[in-house]
Write a protein that holds these residues in place. Structure first.
Motif, PDB file in Angstrom:
ATOM      1  N   GLU A 108     -56.000  49.091 -80.216  1.00  0.00           N
ATOM      2  CA  GLU A 108     -57.198  48.090 -80.116  1.00  0.00           C
ATOM      3  C   GLU A 108     -58.599  48.956 -80.143  1.00  0.00           C
ATOM      4  N   LEU A 109     -58.497  50.024 -79.703  1.00  0.00           N
ATOM      5  CA  LEU A 109     -59.878  50.913 -79.651  1.00  0.00           C
ATOM      6  C   LEU A 109     -60.167  51.290 -81.136  1.00  0.00           C
ATOM      7  N   LEU A 153     -53.344  39.865 -93.254  1.00  0.00           N
ATOM      8  CA  LEU A 153     -52.763  40.994 -93.200  1.00  0.00           C
ATOM      9  C   LEU A 153     -52.798  41.888 -92.151  1.00  0.00           C
ATOM     10  N   ILE A 154     -54.074  42.177 -91.604  1.00  0.00           N
ATOM     11  CA  ILE A 154     -54.268  43.079 -90.491  1.00  0.00           C
ATOM     12  C   ILE A 154     -53.451  42.607 -89.355  1.00  0.00           C
ATOM     13  N   ARG A 155     -53.297  41.572 -89.152  1.00  0.00           N
ATOM     14  CA  ARG A 155     -52.424  41.129 -88.110  1.00  0.00           C
ATOM     15  C   ARG A 155     -51.200  41.183 -88.019  1.00  0.00           C
ATOM     16  N   GLN A 156     -50.754  41.009 -89.243  1.00  0.00           N
ATOM     17  CA  GLN A 156     -49.148  41.380 -89.671  1.00  0.00           C
ATOM     18  C   GLN A 156     -49.046  43.042 -89.503  1.00  0.00           C
ATOM     19  N   VAL A 157     -49.938  43.883 -89.744  1.00  0.00           N
ATOM     20  CA  VAL A 157     -49.811  45.357 -89.655  1.00  0.00           C
ATOM     21  C   VAL A 157     -49.719  45.593 -88.069  1.00  0.00           C
ATOM     22  N   GLN A 202     -47.150  47.167 -85.969  1.00  0.00           N
ATOM     23  CA  GLN A 202     -47.296  48.696 -85.125  1.00  0.00           C
ATOM     24  C   GLN A 202     -46.952  48.460 -83.647  1.00  0.00           C
ATOM     25  N   THR A 203     -47.106  47.314 -83.264  1.00  0.00           N
ATOM     26  CA  THR A 203     -46.550  46.881 -81.840  1.00  0.00           C
ATOM     27  C   THR A 203     -44.819  46.964 -81.935  1.00  0.00           C
ATOM     28  N   ARG A 204     -44.425  46.592 -82.945  1.00  0.00           N
ATOM     29  CA  ARG A 204     -42.805  46.751 -83.027  1.00  0.00           C
ATOM     30  C   ARG A 204     -42.384  48.228 -82.847  1.00  0.00           C
ATOM     31  N   ILE A 236     -53.456  50.405 -90.809  1.00  0.00           N
ATOM     32  CA  ILE A 236     -54.419  49.821 -90.294  1.00  0.00           C
ATOM     33  C   ILE A 236     -55.894  50.247 -90.409  1.00  0.00           C
ATOM     34  N   ALA A 237     -56.059  51.768 -90.531  1.00  0.00           N
ATOM     35  CA  ALA A 237     -57.346  52.245 -90.942  1.00  0.00           C
ATOM     36  C   ALA A 237     -57.692  51.845 -92.309  1.00  0.00           C
ATOM     37  N   ASP A 238     -56.704  51.919 -93.251  1.00  0.00           N
ATOM     38  CA  ASP A 238     -57.080  51.502 -94.535  1.00  0.00           C
ATOM     39  C   ASP A 238     -57.349  50.141 -94.905  1.00  0.00           C
ATOM     40  N   LEU A 239     -57.102  49.148 -93.961  1.00  0.00           N
ATOM     41  CA  LEU A 239     -57.217  47.756 -94.167  1.00  0.00           C
ATOM     42  C   LEU A 239     -58.827  47.548 -93.688  1.00  0.00           C
TER      43      LEU A 239
END
Length: 144
Positions: A27-28, A76-80, A84-86, A137-140
């Motif tokens: 999140e941060l 797309l960000i939400r999917q990634v 990550q959560t999985r 995530i960072a790239d998106l």
């Protein structure tokens, strides 16, 4: 009735603190990246975003939304983030397995070399997946 705290991101522990908000590392990362892209501190970004939402100024429109992302990019960000959560759940289960092997070893029952090798291989695989997802995530959010 209002709740005192927001829900955790699928059980992720909060280790970072920004003002009175506890943040999970993923999140941060999202907050810091968005703030840096705007030349703001994370605290300023959070305050402005919260005020924009509370005052009704934030809403997605055609094309790019108020956050600068298209609806497709947000999806797309939400999917990634879900991926990550999985991966974080799998890492947590891997840590549990390693703890069980350590407990067995401490009680005098030595785990087999095969069991140790399998557990460490699985751990390495999940750590690599976690790093890959974090980089995505960072790239998106802030492409290089």
């Amino acid at each position: 009735m209002t709740t005192r705290r927001r829900g955790r991101l699928d059980g992720e522990t909060r280790t970072k603190r920004t003002a009175p908000i506890d943040w999970a590392p993923s999140e941060l990362l999202v907050i810091e990246t968005a703030a840096a892209a705007r030349g703001q501190s994370p605290v300023t970004f959070i305050a402005q975003a919260a005020l924009a939402v509370a005052s009704g100024r934030y809403r997605l429109t055609e094309g790019r939304g108020a956050a600068g992302f298209t609806p497709e990019q947000v999806t797309l960000i939400r999917q990634v983030l879900d991926e990550q959560t999985r991966v974080r759940r799998l890492l947590a289960s891997t840590a549990g397995s390693l703890n069980q092997l350590a407990a067995a070893s401490n009680s005098g029952v030595s785990p087999t070399t095969r069991a140790l090798h399998a557990a460490l291989t699985y751990l390495r695989t999940q750590l690599t997946r976690h790093q890959h997802v974090t980089n995505r995530i960072a790239d998106l959010i802030a492409p290089r």
